[in-house]
Every structure is written in structure tokens, then in C-alpha cells.
Design a protein around this motif. Sequence first.
Motif, PDB file in Angstrom:
ATOM      1  N   TYR A  96       9.108  -1.529  -2.542  1.00 51.33           N
ATOM      2  CA  TYR A  96       8.878  -1.904  -1.140  1.00 51.33           C
ATOM      3  C   TYR A  96       7.397  -2.086  -0.855  1.00 51.33           C
ATOM      4  O   TYR A  96       6.580  -1.236  -1.184  1.00 51.33           O
ATOM      5  N   LYS A  97       7.073  -3.232  -0.216  1.00 53.54           N
ATOM      6  CA  LYS A  97       5.681  -3.456   0.185  1.00 53.54           C
ATOM      7  C   LYS A  97       5.611  -3.378   1.702  1.00 53.54           C
ATOM      8  O   LYS A  97       6.173  -4.220   2.384  1.00 53.54           O
ATOM      9  N   PRO A  98       4.918  -2.359   2.236  1.00 56.35           N
ATOM     10  CA  PRO A  98       4.875  -2.214   3.691  1.00 56.35           C
ATOM     11  C   PRO A  98       4.346  -3.468   4.356  1.00 56.35           C
ATOM     12  O   PRO A  98       3.508  -4.168   3.794  1.00 56.35           O
ATOM     13  N   GLY A  99       4.884  -3.760   5.553  1.00 57.41           N
ATOM     14  CA  GLY A  99       4.434  -4.941   6.282  1.00 57.41           C
ATOM     15  C   GLY A  99       3.099  -4.670   6.947  1.00 57.41           C
ATOM     16  O   GLY A  99       3.036  -4.240   8.099  1.00 57.41           O
ATOM     17  N   ASN A 100       2.027  -4.894   6.233  1.00 59.52           N
ATOM     18  CA  ASN A 100       0.701  -4.498   6.720  1.00 59.52           C
ATOM     19  C   ASN A 100       0.293  -5.150   8.020  1.00 59.52           C
ATOM     20  O   ASN A 100      -0.393  -4.555   8.841  1.00 59.52           O
TER      21      ASN A 100
END
Lengths: 284, 312, 487
Positions: free
Chosen positions: C12-16
Motif C-alpha cells: 500500500y502506498k499512502p495517498g500523500n
Amino acid sequence: METFYIEYTIENNYEKPVKKANFGLLILPAKNPFQTIKEQSMCCSDGKESFISPNIFGFDLITHYIDKPFTRFLFKLFATVEVKKLNPFQITTLSPLEEFAIITSVDYQIDNHLFLTSTSLTKMPWNHGIWFPVYRSEQSLFDYLLELNNFIYKLLSYSPQSTNVDTPIEEVLKIKKGVCQDFAHVFISVCRENKIPARYVSGYLIQGDAYIGASQLHAWVEVLIPELGWVGFDATNNLLVDNNYIKIAHGTDYRDCSPIVGVLETAGQQNSKHLVIVKNQQQQ
Amino acid sequence: MLSRVANNLYWMGRYIERAEHFARYSKVIYFSALDAPILKTYDRDFVQESMLYMAGIFDMESKTEKDVLFKIGLDAQNSNSIISNVSMARENAHGARSAISTELWEAINRYYHLVISYPVDTYLTTGFYEFTQMILDQTSIVRGKIYGTLLHEGEWAIILIGMYIERVVQVIRIINSKLNDVFKIEQAGHSVTEQSFEWTTLLKCVEAFDMNRKHYASIPDKNQVLEFLLLNQSCPRSISNSLSGIMRYEEKIRISEKRDSETIGFKIGKLQQKYQYLTIDDFKDNVYELLNYTQEKILEIGSEFEKKYLSY
Amino acid sequence: MESNGYRILDSYKPGNAHFDEVFIDSGKPKEHYQNTVDHFNKLTLSDYERINNEVKSSFFNQGITFAVYAEDKKPDERIFPFDLFPRIIPKDEWQELENGVLQRNRAINLFLNDIYHKKLILKDKVVPADLIFSSKNYLKEMVDFTPPGGIYTHVSGTDLIKHTDGKYYILEDNLRCPSGVSYVLSNRLALKKSLFDLFNKLKAKAVYQYPEQLLEILKTVKPKNVDVPTVVVVTPGMYNSAYFEHSFLAQKMGVPLVEGRDLFVEKNFVYMKTIYGPQKVDVIYRRVDDEFLDPMHFRKDSMLGVPGLMNAYRAGNVTLANAPGTGVADDKAVYNYVPDIIKYYLNEEPILNNVKTYHCDREDDLKYVLENIDKLVVKPVDESGGYGITIGSTLTSEEIDAVKVKIKADTRKYIAQPIMSLSVHATYIEDNKEFEPRHIDLRTFSLLGKNSEYVLKGGLTRVALKRGNLIVNSSQGGGSKDTWVLD
């Protein structure tokens, strides 16, 4: 004091049996300080007693719910009404300027908003090209309304069947013909454009005196004049409303006053007959 | 209970029952014919005719086997197909959603989805048995939920009245259809033994073969089978038993009535009594007459029931 | 499995660019999500898919579906997409939300009572009178009429989002027939079955009381002279997209689900047609729009309504919930005044923020809107369900010109708002077989009765499943998540 005898008959015949129906009839003379109902009786083809309750403006609405199949609906009303004599030419103590200030005040506009907001039947088209009189602070409201009454009387010619109950003003102004509803709607519309509260009135008109529109239910307009209250104008006859007029109800436009509203379950066509008799008691 | 909801429940019951009879009849007729003793008369056309007769279809142009199977099973355009009946059952259940249990609704909904998602190709090639068996199994589940998850009151009774009325209608059709077949065979001059195969098939068409065996312990013949399917009170799909069902459930919802021969209760009662005190000897020569009379009466009772309770 | 080091949330790549509800930038879960993330990380991908499929088929069998209508096509039956990863709201954060929603409802109810009676807020020029009187949802039938208990908005749905600043903003009020509450209850049921372990570790507040609370609230507004009211739910019928919800609520409340054709009015009383004859009805939770309620008063062609219902209502013989004419207050043009409405009636500061709104019928606002469409969301004031919404940043210059023409043709019809950045939440994307950030919002459900009020703890978290999509409505490809308020 004059006494009138009223008879109203409606007869609807249906091609196919109606499974069930709701009828609402707005035909009873209103109760107010100017008119008193002396006698009143009615009968309906469903054999049931009429149920009467106030409509949204407080006028007596007759309702019938019929859940047995029928092909004919017949309703009759008989009433005797006593009407007070009144002088339609009333005078206010306010100057035109004072009157104008009251009418254009925010609170006045808000309090009377129902009769100031245009409805689909009283919506003035933008391109009618007619120079209706404009209400100004230099003129008393009453005088202005007399002028408007006369103007509309001359503008439109009375022509039965030229319009129907859903005809918008746009169409009326194009053909310059109409029935009493149209005269009333145009009058109301001009008033509301000028921010003057005006309401639609339905009622009975004495027959036999060469009035226009007396053979059916009639329509006119009431306008709110500061100090005087609601005053009636009949543009169809270019007259002020007097003791020859018997009011049934008022509302924002025809739709609030239609004499009969029916919601029915049926597939076929219907034909409808109305008969109105209004007589001065002495004429009987 | 709302009349409209009662109407939904009644028709839900009828469609569930109808789909089951269609599926069972088609299955039994189709598969028993595969090794029937009278192969010559009992050819594929004969089977197809019989299936179409049961489904009330008389106007088919192309009658290849696949066309017929499709028409009676998965043709959504045919309002008498199994898929249409299941869809209508589900539609009626949906309209009465808040009046039935979640369990019953889910059973019907699952049944419906199984049917509409059944691949047509599979059905026409290898799946005919599986499909019809699935209808029977799903019906059993639904019936179980009707008995197990509804209060045994109004809603429940109305569903069952629908099911029992439909049962009488369909069992009469099945018997008629089979009598029709036997008539053809008789005319072809086949023996009584060969005919007994037909009576066995008829019993299987209403899942009554084992019961019949248990009751009579002999090879079925015409009179025995008719006695069983019309008069036996203990056979769950006999006409007599079904009429008792209608009477029982109608009493559940009935409100006090005047003693009047025109009431529904009276009419059902009279018909049921007639069956109670009938013997095979009374009608063995006039079977068609009795079946027609019963069919007429039951349809009359059905439509009066609708008028009294279900119209809105 | 855990042993070989693979964890399903690792990728998972956080929604920066947006506020991520679950993770902080470094990829570490926020404290109130720690247990949940740990729980999911113990599952293999195939475990997860299996649970996910079970839930999906359970929804399908339950008939938790909605129909999508398109012209010339048969309605399409679909499952309301559901994501297993719950949205979690800490206790304090929820308390403020709940207070804010209740404050808003109280004020709106007072506002409705005022504009249908004394109209003081209009006379004091806090809200422009024209805005109210020109609204097609302002009903003359309601003028000077007081509904039982003085309650107009028995059921409200309030849509909220969380912006990049981490604050909640009100997106809109739904005061007519807000739907979605049945999904909240069904989602919870599904999650309890599939994630029961997690419920042992986290205490989420229960939601099952909603139908009971609704029934209680409806009983508080029963007509005079009725001891034990007969309550019904009125639905437009089984082809309505929210029919599942209507039947769900009726069944859970244990009351009949009726259609207009099941009812009739005689002598100003309402009856339903039962197998044993007419039975009087006292309180109607109606899921039919105002204009279809009564063909004697509103649309004559309405097949869904009950002739004479409005007269029975005005005679005080039956209660309608919500009251007719409440739509005037959830008009998107009135929305902008709600903070002022709160201050006016309650003398309190609004607890929840409004999104800045530009009204195209105001000259300055119109000018700004026309010049900045690319930075704005343009919405018609009188549509719901996400229909007619235009997001400026997604348009070509030709499309922008077309929108300008549309606005100029009917300025009263449009409002515009800055493009709010909805927060994102880890959501399982089936096509990619992994969790990705997706935009979410929240619809709360609150009830208002005579001397009683209730807010469903949590509400419906809607999630836009398409990447980058901001519209979360189910009719536009949105799904939902269970929402947990921590105890």
C-alpha cells in the motif's frame, strides 16, 4: 341585503366503468362577513353524504371517495345566500406615497408572498409587447387598479371556448381572447409584476343582468389595498365586485379554486356537463 | 395483511408449485422414455408432444428436441417456461418482501439466481437432468423455509392455499396428459403389462411411486393408480389431500361468515366432502368427467378467493 | 502467510496528496487503525479473497442490490460494492461530529418552522426571501400548518468529507428521503461474520438499534387522539432503486410496507386495504417524493400517491415523515446559509464547517465562477444522487465553454464550490489484487422526534472505487465501507 338562490349541477359520464375515484368539489359559497348561507343542501350519485372539510386556504371542500364501479357521476348543490350591500368605492386616508411605501416594504412583501409569487398560470412572458399600466408612487393603488381593470377589459375580448383551464398567459396575450379565468390571470400577473399582492377568486355571478360569464362559474381578482383589505375587481366586466357577486374561494390561481378535481381509475373518455343557476330571490 | 401483499404471496405459492410440476413432469417423461418397453410408439416425438402438452404449448413450429427443451425450460419469452415461473415467483416474493422472513426471501432469491444463471448450452447438452433436479431440490428448500420460518398464520396460510390450488390444477393436468398417452397406446393394441409401465411413470410424475408401492404392494394398474392419486387422503399430492389442504388453510384466515352456500368456505368444503366419500367404482368409467368437473370447480374457487381476499 | 514475510498491506502506498485516514506518511498505521492493519496483515491474499467473495455472494443472495436505469435499457441489477476494510472513527472525533450534526438538524427544523410561519429570518434579511419563495420545494400547502410535534425533518442524512486539512466539511444535507441506512446495517452484519476476531479487539459501537429508534421517533409524532399508532412505510414500489431499503426498514420495524395503491383516503382519514377490509393508518414514513404524494394536490399523473392525502395530513389525522416541503432547506443554494441559520436560531457557533459556495445568481459569484470553472465543482441546486455534477479540472476548454453557456442560461440553478479534496482510505481493488487509496465521504443518519433525537453511530462511508474519482454515489460506481465508531 339581497338574497340569492343558487343551483349548481355537475354531471360526468364515462365511456368505461370507473373502478374507483376521489372527487373534490369547491363550489360552496364562502362564509364571510359579506355573505351568509341561509340554506344549503346537496346530493351525489354515490348515495353517500358529502364530507366537507377546509381546503388549504380554509374554504369548504366537498370530497367523495367512491370505491364501487360507476359510469356516471352526478352532483347537485342548492343554496340560498344572503349578501350585504356594499359600496365598492372605498376611500383610504393614506396618501399615494404612504401607500406605496407600505406595499414595497420588506415585511409586507414577505407576509403576502403567496399572492406575490408567480405561478405557472400567472407567469408573465417577457416578450408580450404590451404596455400594461405601471404602478407608481404618484397614483393611489385603487386608481391604478381601476385603470388596469379597464385596460385588460379592452385588451382582451371575451370568447367562450377560446382557451382552456391550462392555457398560459403567453397564449392569451397572443390571441387577445379568453374567458374569465384568463382575464383574472392576466390581472393577477400584472399586479404581481408590480409587487402588488393579488389573488384569484372563483364564485357565482347573478344572472339575467347582462353580465359576461354568468352562465358558468365566474372568476375575478382580489387585491390587497392597505387600510381597505382585499378588494374585488372583475376585468371581464370592467366592474368592481359588489353584492351581485358570491364568492366561493380564493387562491394563488385557478388551480387552487377549480370547482371539481377528480382522480379516477378508468381507461376511457369522459364528458362533462356543468349547469349554474343564480337568481335573485325576487325573480323566482 | 395488505390485500396486495396477500395477492403476491398467493401467486408466489402458485408459481413455485407450478415450476416444480413442470420440471418434475418433464424430467420423468424424458428419462423414463429412454428405455421404455414400447419403443415404437414411444418415440421422441411422442415425448416432446407430452412435455409441450403439459406446458400448455400447442403452437410450436420447429420441434427439434433442443427447441422443445429450451422452450419449456429456459425460454424467458415463454411465460409458461420454468424460468418464467421461477422469475414470477421471485417477483411476487419481492413485492411481499417485508411480509416474509429473510430466510424465505433468501431461499427464493438464491433459487432464482441459480435458474437465471444456468448456462443454456449446458442445459441443452448434458444438464437437463441436473437442471430439473435442481428445480426440485430448490423447491424443497423453499418449502422448508415456508414451513420453518413463517408464523403459521395468515401469510403462511395464503402461500399454502396458492400452492394447494396449483397442485390440484397441475395434478389434474398430469393425469389428463398421461391418460391421453395411454389412450394412444391402447389404440395401438398393446398389452396391460406394457400399459403398467405408463402407470408407473404417472406415479413418478407426482413422486408417488414409492408411496403407492408401500400402500398396495402390487404392480400398478389404471384403477389402482387413479384411486391413489385422486382419493388417497395420505398421499401428499392426491387431489383429495390437496383439497383438504385448501380447506384447512382457508379456515386459518377465514373470518366469521354467514351460513351461505355461496361462500368460498362452503364451496371448498363441498368439493372436499365429495372426494371424501367417492370410490373408484363411482367414476372409473367417467374419469375425464370427474377431472373436468374438479378443474372447473377449483378454478372457480381460486378466482373467488382472489376476489374476496386479494383484490386491491 | 506471515512466515514467509508477505503482508497484504505492505504494497500500500499512502495517498500523500490527500489526507490518508489509515496511514501516516511513513507507511505506519495511525494508532486507532493499528489492530485492524495487524489483523489484515495476518491474512493471505487468498484468505482475503475468499472472505471477500463470501460477503459478496451473501449480499447477492440477500438481494442487497440496486437497479441502474438508463434510457432504452432494462434496469440492471447490481450489488452495492462493499469493501471489507472498515473505516474507523475515534471516540472524540465522532462526538464532535455527532454534536455538529444534531446542532445542524435542530437549526434546520427551526428554520423550516419559521419560513412556514412567521418568516422572521427572512424579515431580518439573514436569508433572502426570494431564494425561499422561488424554490419549487417551498409548498403553499405547508404555510401556517404545524406538523405534529413541530417536527419537519424526522430523518436526515448529512454528507460530510474530510479535507486535506484533516477537518470535516459538510457537503450537503439530505432532508427528503435520504437512503443508505440499510447498507450500514447490512455491512455491519457482513463484517461481524467475516472479521469476528477483530471485533474482540476493538469495541465498535452498535448500529442495529436504528430501526427501533426510527419506530420510536415515528411514534412520538403520532396524531392527536391516537393511543397506539399504526405506522407504515410507503414505497414507490419494487422497481424503485431503494426498494431493498424500504422493505428492510419495514421488516425490521415490524410494520407494513405499503404502496400508494394500498391506501385510500375517506373523510380525511387514511386507510390501508387489508384482506379483512380497511385499516386506519396513523403515521406514514414515506419514501415517495413530495410531488408524487397526492395527485389531488401535486402531480396529477402520479400513480404512486394517495388522492386526498394532503387534506388528511392538514386535518391532523395522519403524520407524514418527513414533512412535505422540507426540500426547501436542503436546496444547495440554501446550504450556504446554514451556518447563519444555526447562529440565528440557536445563538451558537456552527460546530461543523461548510464548504465555500458560490451562487451563480449573484453577480460577483457568477463572475468568479465563469472565470475559474477549472478550479470548481459545478452542481445543479435541485438534483441529487450525483447527477449533473461537473468537475472543472477534468474538462476540456470546449467542455468548459459548454458549461458556461448552461450556467448563464439558468443562473438560479447552479452553485459552484472549490474542488474539495476528499480524504483517502485503503480499499481493496479487485482488478489489481491489492489495497490502494480511494476517496471516501460519510453520510450520517439522524432522527428527530418530539423531545427526542438520535444519531446512528457511524453512518455510511461511501468510497469512490475508480482511481481519482471524487463522486461516491452508488449510481456513479461507488461502494461502501462499514464505519466503526470506537467505544
